[in-house]
Design a protein around this motif. Structure first.
Motif, mmCIF file in Angstrom:
data_model
loop_
_atom_site.group_PDB
_atom_site.id
_atom_site.type_symbol
_atom_site.label_atom_id
_atom_site.label_comp_id
_atom_site.label_asym_id
_atom_site.label_seq_id
_atom_site.Cartn_x
_atom_site.Cartn_y
_atom_site.Cartn_z
ATOM 1 N N HIS A 140 0.887 -1.410 -0.161
ATOM 2 C CA HIS A 140 0.049 0.055 0.036
ATOM 3 C C HIS A 140 0.805 1.346 -0.083
ATOM 4 O O HIS A 140 2.018 1.104 0.305
ATOM 5 C CB HIS A 140 -0.944 -0.073 0.902
ATOM 6 C CG HIS A 140 -0.380 0.127 2.545
ATOM 7 N ND1 HIS A 140 -0.649 -0.637 3.615
ATOM 8 C CD2 HIS A 140 0.494 1.278 3.045
ATOM 9 C CE1 HIS A 140 0.105 -0.321 4.764
ATOM 10 N NE2 HIS A 140 0.786 0.935 4.337
ATOM 11 N N SER A 141 0.348 2.429 -0.545
ATOM 12 C CA SER A 141 1.014 3.726 -0.367
ATOM 13 C C SER A 141 0.079 4.344 0.282
ATOM 14 O O SER A 141 -1.221 4.586 0.124
ATOM 15 C CB SER A 141 1.250 4.036 -1.619
ATOM 16 O OG SER A 141 2.185 3.036 -2.377
ATOM 17 N N ILE A 142 0.719 5.539 1.120
ATOM 18 C CA ILE A 142 -0.030 6.390 2.042
ATOM 19 C C ILE A 142 0.368 7.858 1.486
ATOM 20 O O ILE A 142 1.747 7.852 1.161
ATOM 21 C CB ILE A 142 -0.171 6.439 3.411
ATOM 22 C CG1 ILE A 142 1.202 6.126 3.961
ATOM 23 C CG2 ILE A 142 -0.970 5.076 3.835
ATOM 24 C CD1 ILE A 142 1.375 6.114 5.569
ATOM 25 N N ARG A 191 -3.099 8.832 4.526
ATOM 26 C CA ARG A 191 -4.249 8.371 3.667
ATOM 27 C C ARG A 191 -3.925 7.215 2.692
ATOM 28 O O ARG A 191 -2.498 7.857 2.125
ATOM 29 C CB ARG A 191 -5.158 9.371 3.146
ATOM 30 C CG ARG A 191 -5.707 10.126 4.212
ATOM 31 C CD ARG A 191 -6.630 11.267 3.764
ATOM 32 N NE ARG A 191 -7.245 12.155 4.802
ATOM 33 C CZ ARG A 191 -8.345 11.712 5.416
ATOM 34 N NH1 ARG A 191 -8.805 10.695 5.000
ATOM 35 N NH2 ARG A 191 -8.478 12.623 6.493
ATOM 36 N N LEU A 192 -4.567 6.248 2.458
ATOM 37 C CA LEU A 192 -4.239 5.474 1.476
ATOM 38 C C LEU A 192 -4.433 5.870 0.069
ATOM 39 O O LEU A 192 -5.499 6.427 -0.338
ATOM 40 C CB LEU A 192 -5.051 4.128 1.715
ATOM 41 C CG LEU A 192 -4.730 3.185 2.750
ATOM 42 C CD1 LEU A 192 -5.855 2.414 3.165
ATOM 43 C CD2 LEU A 192 -3.429 2.391 2.507
ATOM 44 N N VAL A 193 -3.313 5.726 -0.769
ATOM 45 C CA VAL A 193 -3.459 6.374 -2.195
ATOM 46 C C VAL A 193 -3.496 5.066 -2.948
ATOM 47 O O VAL A 193 -4.112 5.074 -4.301
ATOM 48 C CB VAL A 193 -2.584 7.303 -2.636
ATOM 49 C CG1 VAL A 193 -2.710 8.499 -1.754
ATOM 50 C CG2 VAL A 193 -1.000 6.779 -2.302
ATOM 51 N N ARG A 221 11.363 17.233 -4.670
ATOM 52 C CA ARG A 221 12.631 17.754 -4.958
ATOM 53 C C ARG A 221 13.044 18.631 -3.592
ATOM 54 O O ARG A 221 14.170 18.984 -3.191
ATOM 55 C CB ARG A 221 12.653 18.596 -5.894
ATOM 56 C CG ARG A 221 13.046 17.634 -7.359
ATOM 57 C CD ARG A 221 13.646 18.525 -8.390
ATOM 58 N NE ARG A 221 13.848 17.721 -9.495
ATOM 59 C CZ ARG A 221 13.241 18.003 -10.743
ATOM 60 N NH1 ARG A 221 12.311 18.946 -10.857
ATOM 61 N NH2 ARG A 221 13.538 17.122 -11.779
ATOM 62 N N GLY A 222 11.938 19.345 -3.029
ATOM 63 C CA GLY A 222 12.155 19.984 -1.946
ATOM 64 C C GLY A 222 12.227 19.425 -0.746
ATOM 65 O O GLY A 222 12.486 20.044 0.565
ATOM 66 N N GLY A 223 12.344 17.923 -0.643
ATOM 67 C CA GLY A 223 12.502 16.993 0.523
ATOM 68 C C GLY A 223 11.358 16.721 1.201
ATOM 69 O O GLY A 223 11.341 16.316 2.488
ATOM 70 N N ASN A 224 10.124 17.197 0.876
ATOM 71 C CA ASN A 224 9.109 16.876 1.427
ATOM 72 C C ASN A 224 8.551 15.619 1.112
ATOM 73 O O ASN A 224 8.473 15.129 -0.036
ATOM 74 C CB ASN A 224 7.852 17.969 1.177
ATOM 75 C CG ASN A 224 8.463 19.373 1.491
ATOM 76 O OD1 ASN A 224 8.938 19.450 2.517
ATOM 77 N ND2 ASN A 224 8.107 20.209 0.785
ATOM 78 N N ILE A 225 7.910 14.693 2.255
ATOM 79 C CA ILE A 225 7.403 13.355 1.925
ATOM 80 C C ILE A 225 6.154 13.679 1.203
ATOM 81 O O ILE A 225 5.167 14.398 1.476
ATOM 82 C CB ILE A 225 6.967 12.720 3.269
ATOM 83 C CG1 ILE A 225 8.244 12.728 4.191
ATOM 84 C CG2 ILE A 225 6.412 11.342 3.057
ATOM 85 C CD1 ILE A 225 9.239 11.697 4.113
ATOM 86 N N ARG A 226 6.309 13.080 -0.040
ATOM 87 C CA ARG A 226 5.094 12.925 -0.772
ATOM 88 C C ARG A 226 3.908 11.779 -0.645
ATOM 89 O O ARG A 226 3.108 11.793 -0.358
ATOM 90 C CB ARG A 226 5.308 12.769 -2.249
ATOM 91 C CG ARG A 226 5.900 14.207 -2.709
ATOM 92 C CD ARG A 226 6.266 14.075 -4.246
ATOM 93 N NE ARG A 226 5.420 13.704 -4.931
ATOM 94 C CZ ARG A 226 5.335 12.898 -6.102
ATOM 95 N NH1 ARG A 226 6.691 12.616 -6.491
ATOM 96 N NH2 ARG A 226 4.431 12.521 -7.182
ATOM 97 N N ARG A 227 4.798 10.519 -0.260
ATOM 98 C CA ARG A 227 3.945 9.568 0.089
ATOM 99 C C ARG A 227 5.057 8.541 0.331
ATOM 100 O O ARG A 227 6.139 8.485 0.121
ATOM 101 C CB ARG A 227 3.210 8.948 -1.120
ATOM 102 C CG ARG A 227 3.730 8.647 -2.528
ATOM 103 C CD ARG A 227 2.709 8.322 -3.738
ATOM 104 N NE ARG A 227 3.346 8.137 -4.667
ATOM 105 C CZ ARG A 227 2.525 7.890 -5.853
ATOM 106 N NH1 ARG A 227 1.153 7.755 -5.808
ATOM 107 N NH2 ARG A 227 3.238 7.668 -6.943
ATOM 108 N N SER A 228 4.352 7.073 0.872
ATOM 109 C CA SER A 228 5.301 6.155 1.234
ATOM 110 C C SER A 228 4.935 4.853 0.375
ATOM 111 O O SER A 228 3.451 4.635 -0.081
ATOM 112 C CB SER A 228 5.262 5.945 2.598
ATOM 113 O OG SER A 228 3.863 5.358 2.796
ATOM 114 N N LEU A 229 5.710 3.917 0.316
ATOM 115 C CA LEU A 229 5.399 2.413 -0.098
ATOM 116 C C LEU A 229 5.603 1.357 0.871
ATOM 117 O O LEU A 229 6.893 1.571 1.609
ATOM 118 C CB LEU A 229 6.061 2.275 -1.479
ATOM 119 C CG LEU A 229 5.889 0.821 -2.130
ATOM 120 C CD1 LEU A 229 4.625 0.769 -2.708
ATOM 121 C CD2 LEU A 229 6.957 0.561 -3.071
#
Ligand code: C2E
Length: 634
Positions: free
Chosen positions: A86-88, A93-95, A170-178
């Protein structure tokens, strides 16, 4: 499409301006073009260049066929791989989720996408995720093998391990996770099963010996640090073996489960009830010296265990004997404390069962004495310290002595006469009963043969046989050999076996008894009524007679219960065609009661005590002091 048109328009404008500016500046500078013209030319050039640039840029960034194929392949792999993925997003939230994720948890995709991942966790796991796992993932960028519990659509919980990596822009912000989720429910179950097998008793679910020893040593270590005490209670069910043998192992097992549950309900949280095996239970109480009065506790345990049990419409009562040892006074290490509690329990049994005993120094002394007796008993046979006495058995109708029971005696060089109740159990425990029993049998048979030769015809000699002797593979040969050696008619030998011996292994017992019977040996069940022998079995045993236990004869005719039991035994023996002899007859009223109920044979102090062979020879020649035939008549 609209988006692209707007972009194209904006690029045309921007490109027109961008490209026209230098042309305009150049035209103005060179003054070879009027300003109006240079602006138009520039705008025209720029207007064309903008869209071209835009298109070039789009084409340059646009994935080529291979890349498109790879992306499609990846998407498919993600969804169809037989792994829970899953990715959040940064909000948890689940994407996206893999098909396996959905299948395992039983949801449809639209039921989960956009929902917080924690919504699919148990309360405990949700809290851990919110306070620990997600913050860690979003700060360090990864988490590995985090244990959590997910809840299926229908409420079932699965144990899982979760590993995740975060994806940053690129800005180092978390976009999502796997994340990869591994369902470890089965593995956990097996681990728990293995742990259960290693540390818990399968029958009762109580901690077993290993876990008990662990807990006891922990409790003792803690008590040592705190200067406190630990109480250990060793509980053993009374006559459990007979219940097991008579009513079957399945009933025995059910009884153990009932007792285990009752004990569990008696103890406080933090105390341990364990089963060491068989019918042995132990209870560790860390509260003993402060809040829990050991005496009250032991009494409560006895009361609770002693409550009637009902199985298959049948009610029976079991009792227990408890030994109590308290750390540190009664043992500074685990094995000493257990040994002393066990020892105290044996003492409770000796006191008549259904009671408790504290370990004491006096008991220790008794243990030592027992050990000494054991050592001297080994020498006794060789040194000729053992001898036999014989007690007459009478037929009331004829007044004749029809038989004698051979009883072993031990004259210790220092301690004097030691009663069989003291040395026979030690002999049984140590295995010394085998040579001792053989010696008794040989001596008794030889004596009976000698009496026969001296002109006492048809006198039967009764010999006690212990469980260990009876179950020994060479028992039959030993008996046969002794009969041959002594020349005694097998019919004149009676072997006395207790109910528990024959009930221990009914099938084997029937075979051995039949082997003895076909050799014409007389067979009797001793102490009848004290065990749990079942009438159904009794019918199948090739026995000749039963001996009514002294225990029931003692208080007849006054004790109504005993009187009823004796009457029932006599009636049952009559219907099964068995001979009966009552033992322990001491008084005339007992004799009268038994005679009225047609008990034909008796043995007891009323007629004669056990005596040496020479003394008995005299009786044979001049008769008994009391003539039984006229006793009840007058
Ligand atoms: N109060 C009272 N007692 C009476 C009376 N009449 C007989 N007795 C005693 O009752 C016991 C009967 O023997 P048991 O039931 O086989 O019980 C025997 C038997 O189980 C065992 N035993 C004795 N000798 C041997 C042996 O050679 N081998 C084995 N395996 N056990 C033996 O020791 C037990 C005790 O033997 P003893 O002390 O000789 O005790 C004998 C006997 O002396 C009476 O009127 N009143």
């Amino acid at each position: 499409m609209r988006k692209h048109l707007i972009c194209l328009l904006l690029c045309s404008l921007a490109g027109g301006l961008f490209f026209s500016l230098p042309t305009m500046v150049q035209g103005l500078a060179q003054e070879n073009l009027p300003p109006g013209e240079s602006v138009v030319a520039a705008l025209a050039l720029g207007g064309l260049g903008g869209p071209l640039l835009y298109l070039w840029r789009r084409l340059a960034n646009r994935p080529n066929g291979q890349e498109l194929e790879a992306a499609r392949h990846f998407r498919e792999l993600y969804q169809r791989t037989p792994v829970m993925l899953h990715s959040i997003d940064a909000g948890g939230r689940l994407v996206s989720v893999s098909d396996c994720w959905l299948e395992t948890l039983g949801y449809r995709r639209e039921e989960v996408i956009g929902h917080p991942l924690t919504e699919f966790m148990t309360e405990g796991s949700r809290q851990t995720a919110e306070t620990l796992t997600l913050p860690e993932l979003f700060t360090t960028g990864q988490v590995k093998d985090v244990a959590c519990q997910l809840v299926k659509k229908h409420g079932e919980v699965i144990d899982a391990l979760l590993s995740a990596v975060a994806e940053r822009d690129r800005g180092g912000n978390i976009r999502r996770s796997l994340a990869v989720v591994t369902d470890v429910t089965e593995r956990r179950r097996s681990e728990q099963e293995i742990e259960k097998l290693a540390y818990y008793d399968t029958l009762t679910g109580l901690p077993n010996r290993s876990l008990f020893q662990d807990r006891l040593s922990q409790a003792m270590a803690q008590a040592h640090r705190e200067g406190a005490g630990v109480g250990l209670m060793f509980l053993d069910l009374d006559r459990f073996k007979s219940i097991n043998d008579t009513l079957g192992h399945a009933t025995g097992d059910r009884l153990l489960q009932v007792v285990a549950n009752r004990l569990k309900k008696c103890v406080r949280e933090g105390d341990t009830v364990a089963r060491l095996g068989g019918d042995e239970f132990v209870i560790i109480s860390t509260d003993f010296t402060h809040h829990q009065d050991p005496v009250a506790f032991a009494k409560r345990l006895l009361r609770v265990v002693g409550q009637p049990v009902q199985f298959d419409g049948r009610e029976f009562v079991t009792t227990a004997s408890i030994g109590i040892a308290i750390y540190p006074n009664d043992g500074a290490d685990v094995s000493t404390l257990i040994g002393n509690a066990d020892f105290a329990m044996y003492h409770a049994k000796e006191l008549g069962r259904n009671t408790y005993q504290f370990f004491s120094a006096e008991m220790n002394a008794r243990a030592l004495e027992k050990l000494n007796l054991e050592t001297s008993l080994r020498q006794a046979l060789k040194r000729g310290e053992l001898f036999l006495v014989y007690q007459p058995q009478l037929d009331l109708a004829s007044g004749r002595i029809t038989g004698v029971e051979a009883l072993a005696r031990w004259r210790h060089p220092e301690k004097g006469l030691i009663p069989p109740e003291k040395f026979i159990p030690i002999a049984e425990e140590t295995g010394l009963i085998l040579p001792l029993g053989e010696w008794v049998l040989r001596t008794a048979c030889a004596q009976a043969r000698a009496w026969q030769a001296a002109g006492v015809p048809g006198l039967r000699i009764a010999v006690n046989v212990s469980a260990r002797q009876f179950n020994h593979p060479e028992f039959l040969e030993t008996v046969e050999r002794i009969l041959q050696e002594t020349g005694l008619d097998p019919n004149l030998l009676e072997l006395e076996l207790t109910e528990s011996i024959v009930m221990e292994n009914v099938q084997d017992a029937i075979m051995t008894l039949t082997d003895l019977k076909v050799r014409n040996i007389h067979l009797a069940i001793d102490d009848f009524g004290t065990g749990y022998s079942s009438l159904t079995y009794l019918k199948h045993f090739p026995i000749d007679r039963i001996k009514i236990a002294q225990e029931f004869v003692r208080d007849i005719p006054n004790d109504a219960d005993d009187a009823a039991i004796v009457e029932a035994i006599l009636a049952m023996a009559g219907s099964l065609n068995l001979e009966v002899i009552a033992e322990g007859v001491e008084r005339k009223d007992q004799l009268g009661f038994l005679h009225q109920r047609r008990c034909k044979e008796m043995q007891g102090y009323y007629f004669a005590r056990p005596m040496p062979a020479e003394q008995l020879a005299e009786i044979f020649s001049r008769g008994l002091a009391r003539e039984p035939a006229c006793l009840y008549e007058g």
